[in-house]
Motif scaffolding. Structure first.
Motif, PDB file in Angstrom:
ATOM      1  N   ARG A  23       0.858  -1.184   0.000  1.00  0.00           N
ATOM      2  CA  ARG A  23       0.000   0.000   0.000  1.00  0.00           C
ATOM      3  C   ARG A  23       0.893   1.232   0.000  1.00  0.00           C
ATOM      4  NH1 ARG A  23      -5.438   0.819   2.959  1.00  0.00           N
ATOM      5  NH2 ARG A  23      -5.812   2.970   2.387  1.00  0.00           N
ATOM      6  N   GLY A  27      -2.190   4.101  -3.774  1.00  0.00           N
ATOM      7  CA  GLY A  27      -3.051   2.918  -3.758  1.00  0.00           C
ATOM      8  C   GLY A  27      -2.242   1.661  -3.528  1.00  0.00           C
ATOM      9  N   GLU A  70      -1.190  -0.667 -11.026  1.00  0.00           N
ATOM     10  CA  GLU A  70      -0.908  -1.498  -9.856  1.00  0.00           C
ATOM     11  C   GLU A  70       0.327  -2.385 -10.066  1.00  0.00           C
ATOM     12  OE1 GLU A  70      -5.439  -2.232  -8.237  1.00  0.00           O
ATOM     13  OE2 GLU A  70      -4.703  -3.488  -9.885  1.00  0.00           O
TER      14      GLU A  70
END
Length: 175
Positions: A23, A27, A70
């Motif tokens: 994290r 994000g 991500e």
């Protein structure tokens, strides 16, 4: 979390549960794949000591879709299946953390369990498909979640470990 101690047995959730996430201020980002070296050594010691180990497959394929945001870099061990418009599909290798004979046995079980589930009406499926026959008394067991419960919680895992390996008291007496 992909690994936990339940009722005297080590339980490993195989598949996408093995992904590690970090994290940050922007994000979550994909950080790696369980196990790291120390964890792999720990599991090896458990197996060598003949301690109970349950490997639990989910019914979903070991594929995860992540946003390109991500994924700073592809963690070792993962395979890119598709990369389309900012969404990357990654495959988690199955059982690559187990010694070869156990890995082969687990992969055979996973294939048989998937075929059994595909050929069985959903209302006739148990919550878990488990190995039977000669390996039913083995210290390393494989199981595949089929349907309900939708969430595999502590009570579900405790009951599965108790059913597959005996009561926690019996486990501690033989360990």
């Amino acid at each position: 979390m992909s690994i936990e101690q339940r009722g005297g047995a080590l339980v490993v959730r195989e598949g996408v549960h093995r992904l590690r996430w970090n994290r940050s201020h922007r994000g979550f980002t994909l950080a790696g794949l369980w196990p790291e070296r120390a964890e792999r050594d720990f599991v090896s010691r458990q197996i060598e000591a003949s301690r109970p180990l349950l490997v639990l497959f989910d019914r979903e394929m070991p594929v995860v879709s992540v946003l390109s945001d991500e994924l700073d870099q592809l963690p070792p061990g993962l395979t890119v299946l598709a990369d389309d418009r900012g969404v990357v599909d990654l495959e988690v290798p199955m059982l690559d953390w187990l010694p070869q004979p156990l890995r082969e046995r687990g992969l055979r079980f996973a294939a048989r369990a998937a075929a059994t589930e595909a050929a069985t009406p959903v209302h006739q499926l148990p919550p878990l498909l488990v190995e039977t026959g000669a390996v039913a008394q083995a210290q390393v067991r494989f199981a595949r979640r089929t349907r309900t419960p939708a969430v595999v919680n502590s009570e579900f895992l405790d009951a599965a470990v108790s059913d597959l390996f005996g009561s926690p008291l019996a486990l501690s007496a033989t360990a």
